[in-house]
Design a protein around this motif. Structure first.
Motif, PDB file in Angstrom:
ATOM      1  N   LYS A 230      29.522  54.496  36.998  1.00 54.69           N
ATOM      2  CA  LYS A 230      30.760  54.928  36.358  1.00 54.69           C
ATOM      3  C   LYS A 230      31.926  54.214  37.031  1.00 54.69           C
ATOM      4  N   LEU A 232      36.171  52.583  36.603  1.00 52.15           N
ATOM      5  CA  LEU A 232      37.447  52.630  35.912  1.00 52.15           C
ATOM      6  C   LEU A 232      37.736  51.264  35.292  1.00 52.15           C
ATOM      7  N   PRO A 233      38.419  51.230  34.144  1.00 54.02           N
ATOM      8  CA  PRO A 233      38.686  49.950  33.485  1.00 54.02           C
ATOM      9  C   PRO A 233      39.355  48.927  34.391  1.00 54.02           C
ATOM     10  N   ARG A 234      40.279  49.376  35.237  1.00 51.85           N
ATOM     11  CA  ARG A 234      41.002  48.429  36.085  1.00 51.85           C
ATOM     12  C   ARG A 234      40.116  47.828  37.176  1.00 51.85           C
ATOM     13  N   ASP A 235      38.988  48.486  37.472  1.00 48.71           N
ATOM     14  CA  ASP A 235      38.104  48.014  38.538  1.00 48.71           C
ATOM     15  C   ASP A 235      36.906  47.223  38.030  1.00 48.71           C
ATOM     16  N   LYS A 236      36.670  47.229  36.738  1.00 54.24           N
ATOM     17  CA  LYS A 236      35.415  46.702  36.214  1.00 54.24           C
ATOM     18  C   LYS A 236      35.224  45.227  36.533  1.00 54.24           C
ATOM     19  N   GLN A 352      32.541  52.877  31.382  1.00 55.48           N
ATOM     20  CA  GLN A 352      33.899  53.392  31.539  1.00 55.48           C
ATOM     21  C   GLN A 352      33.962  54.822  31.003  1.00 55.48           C
ATOM     22  N   PRO A 353      34.996  55.562  31.359  1.00 55.61           N
ATOM     23  CA  PRO A 353      35.047  56.988  30.970  1.00 55.61           C
ATOM     24  C   PRO A 353      34.853  57.228  29.475  1.00 55.61           C
ATOM     25  N   ASN A 376      33.558  52.325  43.296  1.00 65.19           N
ATOM     26  CA  ASN A 376      34.802  51.583  43.325  1.00 65.19           C
ATOM     27  C   ASN A 376      34.546  50.228  43.972  1.00 65.19           C
TER      28      ASN A 376
END
Length: 471
Positions: A230, A232-236, A352-353, A376
């Protein structure tokens, strides 16, 4: 349905002694279960329905009996005696290369017809006579229309990866080709699943087939782990780079060729030896890219589903679903690139969520027991699960390839002297690589598979671009 617990040796399967000796010379002494089950029935002339995952040894299971039957007498020009239909160019080349050593022992000539390669070479090869023809449906249909090939002498027809051919839209072409083969011939069908259009092919073209299911589906392979990360979009993007920088061969799957190129460029800029593989590339580029990946000159391959269906490379210990697949079948096919022939491997999916509900449904349909993690960039957990590490962040510069020996007396290689490259049929009046239908399931047909003829523009559709990306 047959289950084989203990496998005999190749010498007990009814194969000619010189084939058994060649297998032993190549270090192949014990057959895989699917080979032990299918070879005797195939040699006896029975129809065989084999169900097993990718990497279970199906090529020799159908290939050795096919060669034995085809070698009984020489094929006439343009009239092969054995036919193998496969969904992609890469798989066609791999089947051909796997069978050539054993064909030489028996005196059986093996040829291939695939899109993206010269019509002239393939037509000339068929004119000289081919005992076993390995083909993709689109190009073979084109050559039949041109009168370059006839299937009336085919005694043994093989459908390899039949479910993938049907999923890619080749059902009409496959049916048309099987209608052209010699009535009463033998049919061998191998597939990971037996539902939908595959079941239609079985009922229409097979007579009382002996069914062998001797390998578990991908989701039940004991040496394969499934992980859901899982993110976050900014971390992908950063997480993808760190995973790709790990030690070992890694395949990263995406939903479009544009994504494949973009992510590959990001990895190279971060210092990761990487390349992309998709249907928008010419066959020569795809062949070189696979060779680099196989030889370890690149460690990360960013691929689309269409191009990757024929990838069979040993030593891939991780598959990463950067973009979720469209269906559970695609998930299983992607996962089949790792944990092959008893080796271990991991399948990692980034979610992503807003994709979590879809991911749960997808993995449930696939029958996968998955471990879920919230990660992360730079996490110790991310490194523990995937082997992720920090890249150098210095752009990777590909070293030059070793020079290949030139042909002739020191002169330049043909086609490399600065003139235009000719890869097509002169009668078609075109030059360069064509985009073939094997990368586009079921596109319209116009002349030589869509290239320019009679003033008509080539058809540029591409199945992998018509699907809207998810994730």
């Amino acid at each position: 349905m047959t289950d084989i617990a203990a496998c005999p040796g190749f010498g007990d399967l009814g194969l000619p002694e010189k084939i058994v000796e060649k297998l032993a010379h190549n270090g192949v002494t014990r057959p895989f279960p699917i080979q032990a089950a299918a070879v005797p029935d195939a040699l006896a002339g029975r129809d065989v329905l084999g169900c097993g995952r990718t990497g279970s040894g199906k090529t020799l299971a159908f290939g050795l009996p096919l060669l034995v039957r085809a070698a009984e007498r020489r094929a006439e020009p343009r009239r092969p005696r054995g036919l193998v239909l496969v969904p992609t160019r890469e798989l066609a080349h791999q089947v051909r290369d796997a069978l050539i050593p054993y064909g030489r022992v028996l005196g059986a000539r093996i040829g291939d017809v695939v899109g993206g390669s010269s019509y002239t070479r393939q037509i000339n090869e068929l004119r000289r006579g081919v005992d076993v023809l390995v083909a993709t449906p689109g190009r073979l249909s084109d050559l039949i229309e041109q009168g370059a090939c006839e299937l009336g002498d085919v005694q043994v027809s093989v459908l390899d990866e039949a479910d993938q051919m049907c999923d890619m839209g080749f059902m009409p072409q496959v049916s048309d080709l099987l209608d052209r083969v010699r009535p009463g011939g033998q049919t061998l069908l191998f597939s990971a699943t037996l539902d939908g259009d595959v079941d239609t092919l079985v009922r229409r073209y097979m007579k009382e087939p002996r069914t062998h299911s001797v390998d578990p589906p991908v989701s039940q392979v004991a040496t394969m782990e499934h992980h859901l990360l899982k993110v976050l979009p900014r971390d992908k993007s950063k997480i993808v780079i760190e995973i790709a920088a790990r030690d070992g061969r890694t395949i990263l799957f995406v939903r479009s060729k544009y994504r494949a190129d973009a992510i590959s460029e990001q990895l190279v800029a971060a210092g990761v030896p990487a390349a992309s593989l998709h249907g928008g590339k010419t066959q020569s580029v795809r062949t070189r890219t696979l060779a680099k990946f196989r030889e370890g000159r690149i460690q990360a391959l960013v691929a689309t589903d269409v191009a990757a269906r024929g990838i069979h490379v040993d030593g891939i210990d991780m598959v990463v679903n950067v973009d979720l697949p469209a269906s559970h079948k695609d998930y299983l096919h992607r996962g089949g690139r790792t944990a092959r022939a008893g080796e271990s491997g991991r399948v990692v999916s980034l979610v992503q969520p807003n994709q979590r509900r879809m991911a749960r449904r997808l993995l449930g349909d696939a029958g996968v027991e998955v471990q879920q993690h919230l990660v992360n960039p730079g996490d110790e957990l991310l490194s523990e699960v995937t082997g992720a590490r920090q890249p150098s962040w210095e752009p990777w510069i590909e070293p030059p390839e070793p020079e290949r020996p030139r042909r002739g007396r020191g002169g330049p290689r043909r086609g490399r002297s600065g003139g235009r490259r000719f890869d097509g049929d002169r009668r078609g009046g075109f030059s360069g690589e064509r985009r073939d239908r094997e990368e586009r399931g079921g596109e319209r047909r116009s002349g030589y598979g869509g290239e320019r003829r009679g003033g008509r523009k080539p058809y540029r559709g591409d199945r992998e671009d018509t699907r809207s990306p998810r994730g």
